[in-house]
Design a protein around this motif. Structure first.
Motif, PDB file in Angstrom:
ATOM      1  N   ILE A  63       0.834  -1.207   0.000  1.00 45.23           N
ATOM      2  CA  ILE A  63       0.000   0.000   0.000  1.00 45.23           C
ATOM      3  C   ILE A  63       0.868   1.256   0.000  1.00 45.23           C
ATOM      4  CG2 ILE A  63      -1.617   1.336   1.419  1.00 45.23           C
ATOM      5  CD1 ILE A  63      -2.913  -1.385   2.157  1.00 45.23           C
ATOM      6  N   LEU A  64       2.007   1.216   0.689  1.00 43.91           N
ATOM      7  CA  LEU A  64       2.886   2.382   0.727  1.00 43.91           C
ATOM      8  C   LEU A  64       3.716   2.530  -0.542  1.00 43.91           C
ATOM      9  CD1 LEU A  64       4.164   2.259   4.401  1.00 43.91           C
ATOM     10  CD2 LEU A  64       2.512   3.854   3.420  1.00 43.91           C
ATOM     11  N   LEU A  65       4.126   1.437  -1.162  1.00 46.18           N
ATOM     12  CA  LEU A  65       5.027   1.513  -2.310  1.00 46.18           C
ATOM     13  C   LEU A  65       4.318   1.678  -3.644  1.00 46.18           C
ATOM     14  CD1 LEU A  65       7.883  -1.001  -1.505  1.00 46.18           C
ATOM     15  CD2 LEU A  65       7.896   1.481  -1.371  1.00 46.18           C
ATOM     16  N   VAL A  66       3.099   1.211  -3.789  1.00 46.66           N
ATOM     17  CA  VAL A  66       2.398   1.327  -5.073  1.00 46.66           C
ATOM     18  C   VAL A  66       2.217   2.790  -5.476  1.00 46.66           C
ATOM     19  CG1 VAL A  66       0.184   0.923  -6.228  1.00 46.66           C
ATOM     20  CG2 VAL A  66       1.352  -0.948  -5.069  1.00 46.66           C
ATOM     21  N   PRO A  67       1.814   3.697  -4.594  1.00 47.66           N
ATOM     22  CA  PRO A  67       1.728   5.101  -5.010  1.00 47.66           C
ATOM     23  C   PRO A  67       3.092   5.709  -5.356  1.00 47.66           C
ATOM     24  CG  PRO A  67       0.437   4.756  -3.037  1.00 47.66           C
ATOM     25  CD  PRO A  67       1.234   3.498  -3.271  1.00 47.66           C
ATOM     26  N   LEU A  68       4.161   5.188  -4.797  1.00 47.30           N
ATOM     27  CA  LEU A  68       5.496   5.709  -5.082  1.00 47.30           C
ATOM     28  C   LEU A  68       6.120   5.094  -6.323  1.00 47.30           C
ATOM     29  CD1 LEU A  68       6.993   5.764  -1.483  1.00 47.30           C
ATOM     30  CD2 LEU A  68       6.131   7.696  -2.805  1.00 47.30           C
ATOM     31  N   LEU A  69       5.512   4.053  -6.856  1.00 47.62           N
ATOM     32  CA  LEU A  69       6.084   3.334  -7.997  1.00 47.62           C
ATOM     33  C   LEU A  69       6.320   4.222  -9.218  1.00 47.62           C
ATOM     34  CD1 LEU A  69       7.085   0.556  -8.788  1.00 47.62           C
ATOM     35  CD2 LEU A  69       4.786   0.033  -9.603  1.00 47.62           C
ATOM     36  N   PRO A  70       5.400   5.112  -9.608  1.00 49.62           N
ATOM     37  CA  PRO A  70       5.689   5.974 -10.769  1.00 49.62           C
ATOM     38  C   PRO A  70       6.925   6.857 -10.552  1.00 49.62           C
ATOM     39  CG  PRO A  70       3.359   6.058 -10.238  1.00 49.62           C
ATOM     40  CD  PRO A  70       4.025   5.278  -9.150  1.00 49.62           C
ATOM     41  N   PHE A  71       7.108   7.378  -9.364  1.00 44.47           N
ATOM     42  CA  PHE A  71       8.273   8.213  -9.068  1.00 44.47           C
ATOM     43  C   PHE A  71       9.568   7.393  -9.108  1.00 44.47           C
ATOM     44  CE2 PHE A  71       4.710  10.272  -6.836  1.00 44.47           C
ATOM     45  CZ  PHE A  71       4.702  11.476  -7.543  1.00 44.47           C
ATOM     46  N   ILE A  72       9.498   6.176  -8.607  1.00 47.57           N
ATOM     47  CA  ILE A  72      10.666   5.298  -8.638  1.00 47.57           C
ATOM     48  C   ILE A  72      11.046   4.984 -10.083  1.00 47.57           C
ATOM     49  CG2 ILE A  72      11.479   2.979  -8.040  1.00 47.57           C
ATOM     50  CD1 ILE A  72       9.701   3.188  -5.509  1.00 47.57           C
ATOM     51  N   VAL A  73      10.053   4.729 -10.929  1.00 51.53           N
ATOM     52  CA  VAL A  73      10.315   4.433 -12.336  1.00 51.53           C
ATOM     53  C   VAL A  73      10.902   5.657 -13.037  1.00 51.53           C
ATOM     54  CG1 VAL A  73       9.203   3.882 -14.544  1.00 51.53           C
ATOM     55  CG2 VAL A  73       8.599   2.595 -12.489  1.00 51.53           C
ATOM     56  N   ILE A  74      10.385   6.845 -12.758  1.00 56.37           N
ATOM     57  CA  ILE A  74      10.900   8.078 -13.372  1.00 56.37           C
ATOM     58  C   ILE A  74      12.361   8.295 -12.985  1.00 56.37           C
ATOM     59  CG2 ILE A  74      10.696  10.599 -13.344  1.00 56.37           C
ATOM     60  CD1 ILE A  74       7.635  10.160 -13.190  1.00 56.37           C
ATOM     61  N   VAL A  75      12.681   8.142 -11.718  1.00 52.82           N
ATOM     62  CA  VAL A  75      14.062   8.321 -11.259  1.00 52.82           C
ATOM     63  C   VAL A  75      14.969   7.277 -11.906  1.00 52.82           C
ATOM     64  CG1 VAL A  75      15.571   8.150  -9.236  1.00 52.82           C
ATOM     65  CG2 VAL A  75      13.433   9.438  -9.099  1.00 52.82           C
ATOM     66  N   TRP A  76      14.507   6.050 -12.029  1.00 46.80           N
ATOM     67  CA  TRP A  76      15.287   4.992 -12.654  1.00 46.80           C
ATOM     68  C   TRP A  76      15.533   5.313 -14.124  1.00 46.80           C
ATOM     69  CZ3 TRP A  76      13.946   1.273 -16.423  1.00 46.80           C
ATOM     70  CH2 TRP A  76      14.904   0.272 -16.615  1.00 46.80           C
ATOM     71  N   LEU A  77      14.489   5.775 -14.823  1.00 47.99           N
ATOM     72  CA  LEU A  77      14.642   6.126 -16.237  1.00 47.99           C
ATOM     73  C   LEU A  77      15.612   7.285 -16.430  1.00 47.99           C
ATOM     74  CD1 LEU A  77      11.000   5.760 -17.608  1.00 47.99           C
ATOM     75  CD2 LEU A  77      12.998   4.355 -18.163  1.00 47.99           C
ATOM     76  N   ILE A  78      15.514   8.305 -15.589  1.00 48.90           N
ATOM     77  CA  ILE A  78      16.432   9.448 -15.682  1.00 48.90           C
ATOM     78  C   ILE A  78      17.867   8.989 -15.451  1.00 48.90           C
ATOM     79  CG2 ILE A  78      17.106  11.601 -14.548  1.00 48.90           C
ATOM     80  CD1 ILE A  78      14.114  12.157 -14.144  1.00 48.90           C
ATOM     81  N   SER A  79      18.069   8.114 -14.485  1.00 49.52           N
ATOM     82  CA  SER A  79      19.437   7.631 -14.223  1.00 49.52           C
ATOM     83  C   SER A  79      19.973   6.824 -15.401  1.00 49.52           C
ATOM     84  CB  SER A  79      19.476   6.819 -12.940  1.00 49.52           C
ATOM     85  OG  SER A  79      18.831   5.573 -13.121  1.00 49.52           O
ATOM     86  N   LYS A  80      19.126   6.037 -16.052  1.00 45.96           N
ATOM     87  CA  LYS A  80      19.570   5.254 -17.207  1.00 45.96           C
ATOM     88  C   LYS A  80      19.899   6.167 -18.391  1.00 45.96           C
ATOM     89  CE  LYS A  80      19.564   1.176 -15.647  1.00 45.96           C
ATOM     90  NZ  LYS A  80      20.800   0.422 -15.525  1.00 45.96           N
ATOM     91  N   VAL A  81      19.092   7.209 -18.593  1.00 43.37           N
ATOM     92  CA  VAL A  81      19.349   8.137 -19.701  1.00 43.37           C
ATOM     93  C   VAL A  81      20.644   8.892 -19.465  1.00 43.37           C
ATOM     94  CG1 VAL A  81      18.514  10.246 -20.820  1.00 43.37           C
ATOM     95  CG2 VAL A  81      16.944   8.350 -20.404  1.00 43.37           C
ATOM     96  N   THR A  82      20.841   9.394 -18.249  1.00 45.24           N
ATOM     97  CA  THR A  82      22.080  10.131 -17.958  1.00 45.24           C
ATOM     98  C   THR A  82      23.290   9.205 -18.005  1.00 45.24           C
ATOM     99  OG1 THR A  82      21.709   9.867 -15.594  1.00 45.24           O
ATOM    100  CG2 THR A  82      20.935  11.917 -16.615  1.00 45.24           C
ATOM    101  N   GLU A  83      23.116   7.965 -17.633  1.00 38.97           N
ATOM    102  CA  GLU A  83      24.214   7.005 -17.692  1.00 38.97           C
ATOM    103  C   GLU A  83      24.606   6.718 -19.144  1.00 38.97           C
ATOM    104  OE1 GLU A  83      24.349   2.301 -16.886  1.00 38.97           O
ATOM    105  OE2 GLU A  83      23.823   3.500 -15.108  1.00 38.97           O
ATOM    106  N   SER A  84      23.629   6.629 -20.016  1.00 43.38           N
ATOM    107  CA  SER A  84      23.947   6.343 -21.423  1.00 43.38           C
ATOM    108  C   SER A  84      24.532   7.560 -22.128  1.00 43.38           C
ATOM    109  CB  SER A  84      22.693   5.859 -22.152  1.00 43.38           C
ATOM    110  OG  SER A  84      21.750   6.912 -22.237  1.00 43.38           O
ATOM    111  N   LEU A  85      24.199   8.776 -21.682  1.00 44.83           N
ATOM    112  CA  LEU A  85      24.732  10.001 -22.298  1.00 44.83           C
ATOM    113  C   LEU A  85      26.090  10.391 -21.761  1.00 44.83           C
ATOM    114  CD1 LEU A  85      21.492  12.197 -22.455  1.00 44.83           C
ATOM    115  CD2 LEU A  85      22.579  10.904 -24.311  1.00 44.83           C
ATOM    116  N   ALA A  86      26.435   9.958 -20.567  1.00 42.35           N
ATOM    117  CA  ALA A  86      27.698  10.336 -19.949  1.00 42.35           C
ATOM    118  C   ALA A  86      28.837   9.607 -20.643  1.00 42.35           C
ATOM    119  CB  ALA A  86      27.699   9.997 -18.473  1.00 42.35           C
ATOM    120  N   PRO A  87      29.955  10.320 -20.885  1.00 44.59           N
ATOM    121  CA  PRO A  87      31.106   9.660 -21.499  1.00 44.59           C
ATOM    122  C   PRO A  87      31.773   8.707 -20.509  1.00 44.59           C
ATOM    123  CG  PRO A  87      31.650  11.911 -20.959  1.00 44.59           C
ATOM    124  CD  PRO A  87      30.194  11.739 -20.659  1.00 44.59           C
ATOM    125  N   ASN A  88      32.340   7.653 -21.030  1.00 43.68           N
ATOM    126  CA  ASN A  88      32.999   6.659 -20.164  1.00 43.68           C
ATOM    127  C   ASN A  88      34.317   7.162 -19.782  1.00 43.68           C
ATOM    128  OD1 ASN A  88      30.871   4.946 -20.173  1.00 43.68           O
ATOM    129  ND2 ASN A  88      31.565   3.865 -21.996  1.00 43.68           N
TER     130      ASN A  88
END
Length: 73
Positions: A48-73
């Protein structure tokens, strides 16, 4: 080289193992309904506590993946 020290049963001359030291009688195997109910209650509370937070968790995860793929190695 063998260990010649006698065990507790050998030193007392008894063939029976040392008795179980407890003040409560053994109950044997039985279903533990009280802990089962508590576990399900905790699970549902977390869901009950995590389901409402799930969209925010997914957004943060997606942003981290996008920034990780754009960042130079």
């Amino acid at each position: 080289m063998a260990d010649d020290t006698p065990t507790d049963s050998e030193s007392t001359g008894s063939l029976l193992p040392e008795p179980l030291r407890t003040v409560t009688p053994l109950t044997g195997n039985r279903p533990d309904q009280e802990m089962d109910i508590f576990g399900w209650g905790m699970f549902l509370t977390i869901v009950i506590l995590l389901v409402p937070l799930l969209p925010f968790i997914v957004i943060v995860w997606l942003i981290s993946k996008v920034t990780e793929s754009l960042a130079p190695n």
